[in-house]
Write a protein that holds these residues in place. Structure first.
Motif, mmCIF file in Angstrom:
data_model
loop_
_atom_site.group_PDB
_atom_site.id
_atom_site.type_symbol
_atom_site.label_atom_id
_atom_site.label_comp_id
_atom_site.label_asym_id
_atom_site.label_seq_id
_atom_site.Cartn_x
_atom_site.Cartn_y
_atom_site.Cartn_z
ATOM 1 N N ASN A 73 0.684 -1.272 -0.231
ATOM 2 C CA ASN A 73 0.045 -0.017 0.124
ATOM 3 C C ASN A 73 0.991 1.196 0.105
ATOM 4 O OD1 ASN A 73 -1.492 -1.973 1.770
ATOM 5 N ND2 ASN A 73 -2.898 -0.910 0.528
ATOM 6 N N THR A 112 0.873 6.753 0.364
ATOM 7 C CA THR A 112 0.142 5.555 0.596
ATOM 8 C C THR A 112 -1.099 5.313 0.164
ATOM 9 O OG1 THR A 112 -0.750 6.554 2.675
ATOM 10 C CG2 THR A 112 1.229 5.052 2.866
ATOM 11 N N PHE A 124 -2.687 8.965 -0.509
ATOM 12 C CA PHE A 124 -2.249 10.008 0.658
ATOM 13 C C PHE A 124 -0.914 10.220 0.213
ATOM 14 C CE2 PHE A 124 -5.769 7.316 1.666
ATOM 15 C CZ PHE A 124 -6.821 8.064 2.252
ATOM 16 N N MET B 85 -5.591 -1.018 3.720
ATOM 17 C CA MET B 85 -4.243 -0.549 4.341
ATOM 18 C C MET B 85 -3.483 -1.562 5.250
ATOM 19 S SD MET B 85 -4.723 3.331 4.188
ATOM 20 C CE MET B 85 -3.652 3.950 2.896
ATOM 21 N N TRP B 88 1.886 0.223 8.870
ATOM 22 C CA TRP B 88 1.979 1.691 9.206
ATOM 23 C C TRP B 88 1.198 2.550 7.993
ATOM 24 C CZ3 TRP B 88 4.084 4.544 5.220
ATOM 25 C CH2 TRP B 88 4.843 3.654 4.215
ATOM 26 N N THR B 89 0.917 1.975 7.060
ATOM 27 C CA THR B 89 0.359 2.951 5.771
ATOM 28 C C THR B 89 -1.065 3.619 6.302
ATOM 29 O OG1 THR B 89 -0.986 0.836 5.121
ATOM 30 C CG2 THR B 89 1.326 1.600 3.774
ATOM 31 N N HIS B 92 -0.021 6.852 8.225
ATOM 32 C CA HIS B 92 0.659 7.961 7.283
ATOM 33 C C HIS B 92 -0.545 8.347 6.774
ATOM 34 C CE1 HIS B 92 1.680 9.111 3.109
ATOM 35 N NE2 HIS B 92 2.985 9.230 3.653
ATOM 36 N N ALA B 93 -1.642 7.881 6.113
ATOM 37 C CA ALA B 93 -2.565 8.138 5.557
ATOM 38 C C ALA B 93 -3.599 9.243 6.464
ATOM 39 C CB ALA B 93 -3.676 7.197 5.115
ATOM 40 N N CYS B 95 -2.256 10.791 9.038
ATOM 41 C CA CYS B 95 -1.315 12.018 9.177
ATOM 42 C C CYS B 95 -1.537 12.973 7.928
ATOM 43 C CB CYS B 95 0.145 11.952 9.348
ATOM 44 S SG CYS B 95 0.621 10.961 10.813
ATOM 45 N N VAL B 96 -1.661 12.315 6.723
ATOM 46 C CA VAL B 96 -2.059 13.390 5.451
ATOM 47 C C VAL B 96 -3.293 14.000 5.654
ATOM 48 C CG1 VAL B 96 -2.105 13.346 2.841
ATOM 49 C CG2 VAL B 96 -0.427 11.898 4.093
ATOM 50 N N PHE B 97 -4.282 13.063 5.990
ATOM 51 C CA PHE B 97 -5.743 13.551 5.910
ATOM 52 C C PHE B 97 -5.935 14.692 6.833
ATOM 53 C CE2 PHE B 97 -10.195 13.224 7.069
ATOM 54 C CZ PHE B 97 -10.752 13.446 5.813
ATOM 55 N N SER B 99 -3.435 16.741 8.179
ATOM 56 C CA SER B 99 -2.777 17.892 7.855
ATOM 57 C C SER B 99 -3.868 18.609 6.654
ATOM 58 C CB SER B 99 -1.336 17.597 7.299
ATOM 59 O OG SER B 99 -1.343 16.808 6.117
ATOM 60 N N PHE B 100 -4.245 18.116 5.736
ATOM 61 C CA PHE B 100 -4.768 18.411 4.696
ATOM 62 C C PHE B 100 -6.362 19.191 5.199
ATOM 63 C CE2 PHE B 100 -8.296 17.908 1.399
ATOM 64 C CZ PHE B 100 -7.677 18.204 0.542
ATOM 65 N N TYR B 103 -5.180 22.384 7.190
ATOM 66 C CA TYR B 103 -4.871 23.343 6.197
ATOM 67 C C TYR B 103 -6.174 23.996 5.618
ATOM 68 C CZ TYR B 103 -3.362 25.955 2.134
ATOM 69 O OH TYR B 103 -2.867 26.947 1.309
ATOM 70 N N PHE B 104 -7.162 23.061 5.089
ATOM 71 C CA PHE B 104 -8.039 23.678 4.159
ATOM 72 C C PHE B 104 -9.278 24.402 5.265
ATOM 73 C CE2 PHE B 104 -6.369 21.719 0.679
ATOM 74 C CZ PHE B 104 -6.195 22.579 -0.144
ATOM 75 N N LYS B 107 -7.886 27.611 6.148
ATOM 76 C CA LYS B 107 -8.377 28.621 5.243
ATOM 77 C C LYS B 107 -9.770 28.949 5.043
ATOM 78 C CE LYS B 107 -4.817 28.958 2.009
ATOM 79 N NZ LYS B 107 -4.574 30.176 1.734
#
Lengths: 239, 116
Positions: A73, A112, A124, B85, B88-89, B92-93, B95-97, B99-100, B103-104, B107
């Motif tokens: 993934n 990922t 992501f 997933m 660790w994936t 990670h996802a 964390c991205v979500f 931060s995304f 940010y928005f 905004k």
């Protein structure tokens, strides 16, 4: 004993062929990116008339990348977003210069993903950025013509044959940043897919950090931090 | 050492595979078999055009179901591998979500200090 180990290794080599089939996937992609930086140093410059801003030279970026799937993934790779601006006949003191500007956002993503449906993937991306700004000018400095004529005259022949010479010099800056993006990928077949991403990037650009011929100079004011970014690209799975 | 080398060479010759014979049916071609077993992406790029031709020939020879099964298996193979997933994936996802979203949402909701 040492030579027997070599024989063992040579005998086992044909078996390695089977391992090669299990290699993770490698893919390349090409596309475009969109963003909206504030390029004050170019757009509101009262001394030099830069090319007028347009979607092509301000908002559009050309994008290419290569990814390696190292886990079921997850993939890592390299992605480059570059925006270009070109202007001819920029009036300077001694010459009508050709101006080229590129802003490159070199991204090293860790992506990922999971397959929501057999042909739909959500991904992501979190990535550090190594950005580079590059301004290139083709000028026609007069003293350069004199130097070349002096040099050529030393060989004989008709005197002062060169009337016009050009020189290209570049000023460059680097900066670091980071980006975060959410993406949607639709696989047309198992090798080809269309990928749409949206997110943001933050860049720590400072106009004092430009350099030309190993000298530090102040460059244009630009606001490239805190920027929403979108990309659309075609993916091709090599393996 | 020399005798060991000769023994290996001897057995390599004795039990060597016979040269590849062209399969009678295109559906039995080793390339199609490889695509069936390992997936279409396991076929090297240089053999892709040959694989396409073989698939068409196989379909014409009555192997339509075999080829559609090959495509279906390829989809399913990728789908099963990446449906959920792992390890660790998911972190990670997330964390991205986050931060995304941060940010928005920022905004939209953040106020400009100059506007006060």
């Amino acid at each position: 004993m040492k030579s027997q180990i070599y024989v063992l290794i040579i005998s086992l080599l044909p078996l390695c062929n089977d391992i090669a089939h299990g290699q993770p996937k490698l893919s390349i992609d090409m596309g475009v990116g969109f963003y909206e930086p504030t390029l004050t140093g170019f757009d509101q410059n009262e001394t030099v008339q830069f090319p007028p801003k347009s979607i092509l030279n301000k908002n559009l970026m050309f994008n290419w990348g290569i990814y390696y799937e190292f886990f079921n993934n997850a993939r890592i790779g390299y992605n480059s977003f570059t925006s270009y601006a070109i202007g001819k006949s920029i009036t300077l003191i001694n010459s009508e210069a050709v101006f080229r500007r590129s802003l490159s956002y070199r991204i090293f993503p860790i992506e990922t993903f999971f397959r929501w449906k057999p042909n739909v993937e959500l991904n992501f991306t979190l990535a550090p950025i190594w950005g580079r700004g590059r301004i290139e000018l083709d000028t026609t400095p007069g003293d350069k013509t004199d130097d070349w004529n002096y040099f050529i005259n030393s060989f004989g022949g008709s005197p002062d044959p060169v009337s016009d010479m050009g020189a290209t010099d570049v000023m460059i800056t680097d900066w670091f940043g980071y980006s975060s993006m959410l993406g949607f990928r639709y696989y047309i077949n198992s090798r080809i897919g269309v990928d749409v991403k949206g997110g943001f990037m933050n860049n720590s650009y400072k106009e004092e950090n430009w350099r030309i011929q190993r000298q530090k100079v102040t460059g244009p004011k630009m606001k490239v931090d805190d920027l929403p970014i979108f990309s659309l690209k075609i993916i091709y799975g090599i393996r | 050492m020399r005798s060991l080398f000769l023994i290996i060479l001897f057995f390599n010759i004795i039990i060597a595979q016979s040269p590849k014979k062209s399969a009678d049916s295109p559906c039995d071609d080793p390339l199609i078999r490889l695509a069936e077993l390992e997936g279409i992406k396991a076929v090297p790029l240089k053999d892709l055009i040959r694989l396409k031709k073989l698939m068409k020939a196989c379909e014409r020879a009555g192997g339509k179901d075999q080829i559609s099964k090959l495509y279906e298996n390829d989809w399913n193979r990728d789908y099963k591998k990446a449906r959920r997933m792992a390890s660790w994936t998911s972190t990670h996802a997330m964390c991205v979500f986050v931060s995304f979203g941060y940010y928005f949402v920022g905004k939209v909701l953040a106020t400009n200090p100059d506007s006060d």
